[in-house]
Motif scaffolding. Sequence first.
Motif, PDB file in Angstrom:
ATOM      1  N   GLN A  74       0.842  -1.198   0.000  1.00 45.34           N
ATOM      2  CA  GLN A  74       0.000   0.000   0.000  1.00 45.34           C
ATOM      3  C   GLN A  74       0.877   1.249   0.000  1.00 45.34           C
ATOM      4  N   GLY A  75       0.442   2.277  -0.692  1.00 49.25           N
ATOM      5  CA  GLY A  75       1.173   3.546  -0.694  1.00 49.25           C
ATOM      6  C   GLY A  75       1.060   4.225   0.667  1.00 49.25           C
ATOM      7  N   PRO A  76       2.162   4.781   1.177  1.00 46.00           N
ATOM      8  CA  PRO A  76       2.140   5.429   2.490  1.00 46.00           C
ATOM      9  C   PRO A  76       1.687   6.875   2.409  1.00 46.00           C
ATOM     10  N   GLU A  77       1.393   7.434   3.569  1.00 42.31           N
ATOM     11  CA  GLU A  77       1.146   8.875   3.661  1.00 42.31           C
ATOM     12  C   GLU A  77       2.400   9.606   3.185  1.00 42.31           C
ATOM     13  N   THR A  78       2.216  10.857   2.785  1.00 45.20           N
ATOM     14  CA  THR A  78       3.363  11.649   2.334  1.00 45.20           C
ATOM     15  C   THR A  78       3.426  13.036   2.976  1.00 45.20           C
ATOM     16  N   GLU A  79       2.396  13.433   3.692  1.00 47.86           N
ATOM     17  CA  GLU A  79       2.365  14.760   4.314  1.00 47.86           C
ATOM     18  C   GLU A  79       1.934  14.654   5.770  1.00 47.86           C
ATOM     19  N   TRP A  80       2.546  15.475   6.610  1.00 48.32           N
ATOM     20  CA  TRP A  80       2.204  15.538   8.028  1.00 48.32           C
ATOM     21  C   TRP A  80       2.190  16.997   8.448  1.00 48.32           C
ATOM     22  N   ALA A  81       1.505  17.286   9.522  1.00 48.51           N
ATOM     23  CA  ALA A  81       1.371  18.660   9.996  1.00 48.51           C
ATOM     24  C   ALA A  81       2.606  19.153  10.742  1.00 48.51           C
ATOM     25  N   SER A  82       3.375  18.224  11.310  1.00 50.93           N
ATOM     26  CA  SER A  82       4.509  18.626  12.142  1.00 50.93           C
ATOM     27  C   SER A  82       5.344  17.393  12.479  1.00 50.93           C
ATOM     28  N   GLN A 139       7.339  12.183  23.452  1.00 51.41           N
ATOM     29  CA  GLN A 139       7.389  12.940  24.708  1.00 51.41           C
ATOM     30  C   GLN A 139       8.378  14.101  24.627  1.00 51.41           C
ATOM     31  N   LYS A 140       9.522  13.880  23.984  1.00 51.33           N
ATOM     32  CA  LYS A 140      10.498  14.969  23.813  1.00 51.33           C
ATOM     33  C   LYS A 140       9.918  16.080  22.955  1.00 51.33           C
ATOM     34  N   LEU A 141       9.234  15.709  21.879  1.00 52.39           N
ATOM     35  CA  LEU A 141       8.639  16.721  21.008  1.00 52.39           C
ATOM     36  C   LEU A 141       7.553  17.510  21.732  1.00 52.39           C
ATOM     37  N   LYS A 142       6.808  16.856  22.595  1.00 52.95           N
ATOM     38  CA  LYS A 142       5.798  17.572  23.377  1.00 52.95           C
ATOM     39  C   LYS A 142       6.464  18.573  24.320  1.00 52.95           C
ATOM     40  N   LEU A 143       7.572  18.180  24.910  1.00 57.41           N
ATOM     41  CA  LEU A 143       8.297  19.084  25.804  1.00 57.41           C
ATOM     42  C   LEU A 143       8.862  20.293  25.054  1.00 57.41           C
ATOM     43  N   PRO A 148      11.311  26.252  19.502  1.00 56.14           N
ATOM     44  CA  PRO A 148      11.783  25.716  18.216  1.00 56.14           C
ATOM     45  C   PRO A 148      13.275  25.403  18.190  1.00 56.14           C
ATOM     46  N   GLY A 149      14.070  26.088  18.995  1.00 56.13           N
ATOM     47  CA  GLY A 149      15.498  25.786  19.029  1.00 56.13           C
ATOM     48  C   GLY A 149      15.768  24.370  19.497  1.00 56.13           C
ATOM     49  N   GLY A 150      14.916  23.883  20.369  1.00 58.06           N
ATOM     50  CA  GLY A 150      15.066  22.514  20.856  1.00 58.06           C
ATOM     51  C   GLY A 150      14.885  21.491  19.753  1.00 58.06           C
ATOM     52  N   LEU A 151      14.095  21.839  18.754  1.00 57.57           N
ATOM     53  CA  LEU A 151      13.872  20.933  17.629  1.00 57.57           C
ATOM     54  C   LEU A 151      15.187  20.653  16.908  1.00 57.57           C
ATOM     55  N   PHE A 152      16.024  21.678  16.801  1.00 55.25           N
ATOM     56  CA  PHE A 152      17.301  21.496  16.120  1.00 55.25           C
ATOM     57  C   PHE A 152      18.271  20.677  16.969  1.00 55.25           C
ATOM     58  N   MET A 153      18.174  20.792  18.270  1.00 55.19           N
ATOM     59  CA  MET A 153      18.995  19.957  19.148  1.00 55.19           C
ATOM     60  C   MET A 153      18.571  18.497  19.025  1.00 55.19           C
ATOM     61  N   LEU A 154      17.264  18.259  19.003  1.00 55.45           N
ATOM     62  CA  LEU A 154      16.757  16.894  18.827  1.00 55.45           C
ATOM     63  C   LEU A 154      17.143  16.360  17.450  1.00 55.45           C
ATOM     64  N   ASP A 155      17.132  17.225  16.439  1.00 54.94           N
ATOM     65  CA  ASP A 155      17.543  16.827  15.095  1.00 54.94           C
ATOM     66  C   ASP A 155      18.981  16.318  15.111  1.00 54.94           C
ATOM     67  N   ARG A 156      19.841  17.024  15.833  1.00 57.79           N
ATOM     68  CA  ARG A 156      21.246  16.580  15.954  1.00 57.79           C
ATOM     69  C   ARG A 156      21.332  15.229  16.651  1.00 57.79           C
ATOM     70  N   GLU A 157      20.513  15.042  17.698  1.00 57.02           N
ATOM     71  CA  GLU A 157      20.508  13.762  18.416  1.00 57.02           C
ATOM     72  C   GLU A 157      20.066  12.628  17.496  1.00 57.02           C
ATOM     73  N   LEU A 158      18.995  12.844  16.746  1.00 59.08           N
ATOM     74  CA  LEU A 158      18.462  11.787  15.892  1.00 59.08           C
ATOM     75  C   LEU A 158      19.384  11.483  14.717  1.00 59.08           C
ATOM     76  N   ALA A 159      20.246  12.423  14.367  1.00 58.03           N
ATOM     77  CA  ALA A 159      21.216  12.198  13.290  1.00 58.03           C
ATOM     78  C   ALA A 159      22.239  11.127  13.660  1.00 58.03           C
ATOM     79  N   GLN A 160      22.363  10.816  14.943  1.00 59.57           N
ATOM     80  CA  GLN A 160      23.366   9.855  15.401  1.00 59.57           C
ATOM     81  C   GLN A 160      22.919   8.392  15.258  1.00 59.57           C
ATOM     82  N   ARG A 161      21.632   8.180  15.007  1.00 61.41           N
ATOM     83  CA  ARG A 161      21.123   6.803  14.953  1.00 61.41           C
ATOM     84  C   ARG A 161      21.690   6.057  13.751  1.00 61.41           C
ATOM     85  N   VAL A 162      22.101   4.818  14.011  1.00 61.34           N
ATOM     86  CA  VAL A 162      22.596   3.924  12.972  1.00 61.34           C
ATOM     87  C   VAL A 162      21.929   2.579  13.186  1.00 61.34           C
TER      88      VAL A 162
END
Length: 170
Positions: A74-82, A139-143, A148-162
Motif C-alpha cells: 500500500q502507498g504510504p502517507e506523504t504529508e504531516w502537519a509537524s 514525549q520529547k517533542l511535546k516538551l 523551536p530551538g530545541g527541535l534542532f537539538m533533537l535533530d542533531r541527536e536523531l542524526a546519530q542513529r545507525v
Amino acid sequence: MISDRMQTAFNDQINAELYSSYLYLSMAAYFESISLSGFANWMKAQAREEHFHAMKMYDYLGERGGRILLQPIQGPETEWASPLAVFAGVAAHEAHVTGLINNMVSLARAENDYASESFLRWFVDEQVEEEQAADEIVQKLKLLEGFPGGLFMLDRELAQRVFVEPAAPA
C-alpha cells in the motif's frame, strides 16, 4: 512443514513489515523536505530495520517449507502537519504492528506451532523496544512545543542513529 494458516499469516506480516519500511522512508522524505536531516536519518534507519524484519520472516517461512507470496504494498502517507504528528503516527503504527505480532503468536499457539511461537518471541520483544523508542521521541517533542530551538537539538541527536543488523544467536 508450516500450516497454511501460518503461511498466510507470515506472508501478510512480511507485507506489513515492508509497508512499515515504505512508510518510514516516506517520513524520511518528508523530514528532508523541511530540512530536518537528523529526523530523516532516524527514519531511514527505521526503514532499514523494518526491511530487516521482513527478510527475517521471509527467510523463516522458506526454512519451514512455506511458500513466500509477495503482495502489493500500500502507498504510504506523504504529508504531516509537524514532526510531532509524524512521531505520533509512528507510535500508533508500532502499536498496530504489536497487535499483528500478538495475533500471530496466538495463531501459532492455536496451531500448536511451537517453532513459530518461539521464532515470534524475538518480534514480541522487539515491539516493546519499537513502541518505547517512538514514545520517547513523542514525549520529547511535546516538551519542545513552543521552543523551536530545541527541535534542532533533537535533530542533531536523531542524526546519530545507525541501524546495525543484529547478529545471529550463537
